[in-house]
Each structure stands twice: as structure tokens, then as C-alpha cells.
Design a protein around this motif. Structure first.
Motif, short mmCIF file in Angstrom:
data_model
loop_
_atom_site.label_atom_id
_atom_site.label_comp_id
_atom_site.label_asym_id
_atom_site.label_seq_id
_atom_site.Cartn_x
_atom_site.Cartn_y
_atom_site.Cartn_z
N CYS A 1 -1.99 7.86 -0.73
CA CYS A 1 -3.34 7.54 -0.26
C CYS A 1 -3.88 8.72 0.55
CB CYS A 1 -3.28 6.27 0.59
SG CYS A 1 -4.82 5.88 1.43
N HIS B 1 0.84 -1.21 0.00
CA HIS B 1 0.00 0.00 0.00
C HIS B 1 0.87 1.25 0.00
CE1 HIS B 1 -3.52 2.42 0.70
NE2 HIS B 1 -3.05 2.90 1.84
N CYS C 1 -7.16 5.79 7.07
CA CYS C 1 -6.93 4.54 6.35
C CYS C 1 -6.75 3.38 7.34
CB CYS C 1 -5.70 4.66 5.46
SG CYS C 1 -5.48 3.25 4.36
N CYS D 1 -4.79 7.77 4.14
CA CYS D 1 -3.63 7.69 5.03
C CYS D 1 -3.25 9.10 5.48
CB CYS D 1 -2.44 7.05 4.32
SG CYS D 1 -2.44 5.24 4.38
N TYR E 1 -5.18 0.80 6.78
CA TYR E 1 -3.82 0.27 6.61
C TYR E 1 -2.96 0.64 7.81
CZ TYR E 1 0.84 -0.49 4.71
OH TYR E 1 2.12 -0.91 4.52
ZN LIG Z 1 -4.02 4.34 2.95
#
Ligand SMILES: [Zn+2]
Ligand SMILES: [Zn+2]
Length: 195
Positions: free
Chosen positions: A182, A177, A190, A185, A192
Motif C-alpha cells: 500500500c 490489508h 493510510c 501506508c 489503516y
Molecule cells: Zn495502507
């Protein structure tokens, strides 16, 4: 980037797919919540989590995020003839942010009623090739899964129904990722990064 006269879209947007599913789910599936309305989140909203946090409530709004898998197509690259594989990608960390507001209100005749609003936004990711920010697209099944999650989440947060955590959790194979590309993020939503 924004054209004044955009060409008619060939396929429905995420919101155009999700809104009728939302209306059906919230108005016909037990427990029904017919007083809720789904809208697009206005672009001017600052979604940085640090600004919205504090028990996820901010000025009466409750925020929540949902992780799903989305497809991204950079139209700028596609138009300039970049091959499909460089201009499209999919991400197991595609974030949908929901801002919800629930309050008693009065209609034009002074009648009290209770209304709930949900504003949704799907975060963008940056094209590796040209740097353009592209909003993730969800297929029909993932739209449906999101609406089912939203139904359970609203039921839980506002009506005290038990909540089962479902939704796409990402896979270990998605470790590549690209955090710096992103938007979720960047904004701190996010999944992630464990949000
Ligand atoms: Zn992300
Ligand atoms: Zn691009």
C-alpha cells in the motif's frame, strides 16, 4: 509502462468523475466556496508524511487525507490474460490525499482576489501478482462522498465551520490489508495504521 500514445480510455478517470461533482458542490451547495479549484497532484510531489508533517502545514500547504473503499484493476495482468480474480481487488483502505493552498493573489490587471487550490491524489496499491502499482478507482457514490467530505473539510479548515467526521472508517473484516503493498501506508497517510 507509460505509453506515448495511450489508447482512448473506456471509462472516465477518478478525476474526470470528481471534478464536475466538485464544481457543483463548491459552487452551488451552501456554504459556497466558488474561489476554489481542484487539480490533480503533480506526480513529482513527495507525499511522505514525515516530510509534510508539522501541524500538517508545509510551506503554506495544508494536507489532509480521506479514507474510502476503492477497486483496483491491474491492467498489465488483465492484458496478459491473468484471471480477473487475481488481477482485481478492492480495498477498504484506499487513501485520497489532498494538498490545499489558499492565498490572496493578483490577476493580470492587478486586481486582488482570494484563490484556493486543492491538489488531489489517490494512492496506489501493488498488484500481488506482478508487483505493478495500480491506482484505486472510486465508484460514483464514493466520489460523491469524497467531494462532500472535501467541502466540509475546507469549510472547517479555512472558514471555521463545524466539522463532522464522516467517511468510510474501514471494517474489522479488512484486517488483511497488505501494508507492504500500500503506497499510502508507505507514505504514512493510510488510515489503516491509524493515520
Ligand atoms: Zn495502507
Ligand atoms: Zn498485476
Amino acid at each position: 509502462m507509460l505509453k506515448k500514445n495511450p489508447a482512448p480510455q473506456q471509462c472516465p478517470t477518478n478525476f474526470e468523475k470528481i471534478e464536475p461533482m466538485f464544481n457543483q458542490e463548491f459552487r452551488t451547495i451552501h456554504p459556497i466556496f466558488p474561489e476554489w479549484t481542484l487539480e490533480r497532484m503533480p506526480k513529482k510531489i513527495n507525499t511522505k508524511r514525515i516530510k509534510l508533517d508539522k501541524n500538517q502545514m508545509f510551506e503554506g500547504w495544508l494536507y489532509g487525507s480521506y479514507n474510502t473503499k476503492g477497486k483496483f484493476r491491474c491492467l498489465k495482468c488483465i492484458k496478459s490474460g491473468i484471471t480477473d480474480s487475481d488481477a482485481t481487488w478492492s480495498s477498504a483502505y484506499t487513501t485520497v490525499l489532498c494538498a490545499t493552498y489558499y492565498e490572496p493573489d493578483a490577476d493580470e490587471y492587478g486586481q486582488d482576489w482570494i484563490g484556493g487550490w486543492i491538489e488531489m491524489k489517490i494512492f496506489a496499491q501493488q498488484c500481488s501478482n506482478c508487483g505493478e502499482y495500480v491506482t484505486g478507482e472510486l465508484d460514483d457514490q464514493r466520489c460523491r462522498n469524497f467531494v462532500k467530505w472535501l467541502h466540509r473539510w475546507i469549510g472547517h479548515k479555512f472558514y471555521g465551520y463545524p466539522f463532522r467526521r464522516l467517511g468510510y472508517q474501514g471494517k474489522t473484516t479488512d484486517r488483511h490489508h497488505l501494508v507492504n503493498q500500500c503506497e499510502a501506508c508507505e507514505a504514512g497517510w493510510c488510515h489503516y495504521s491509524g493515520n
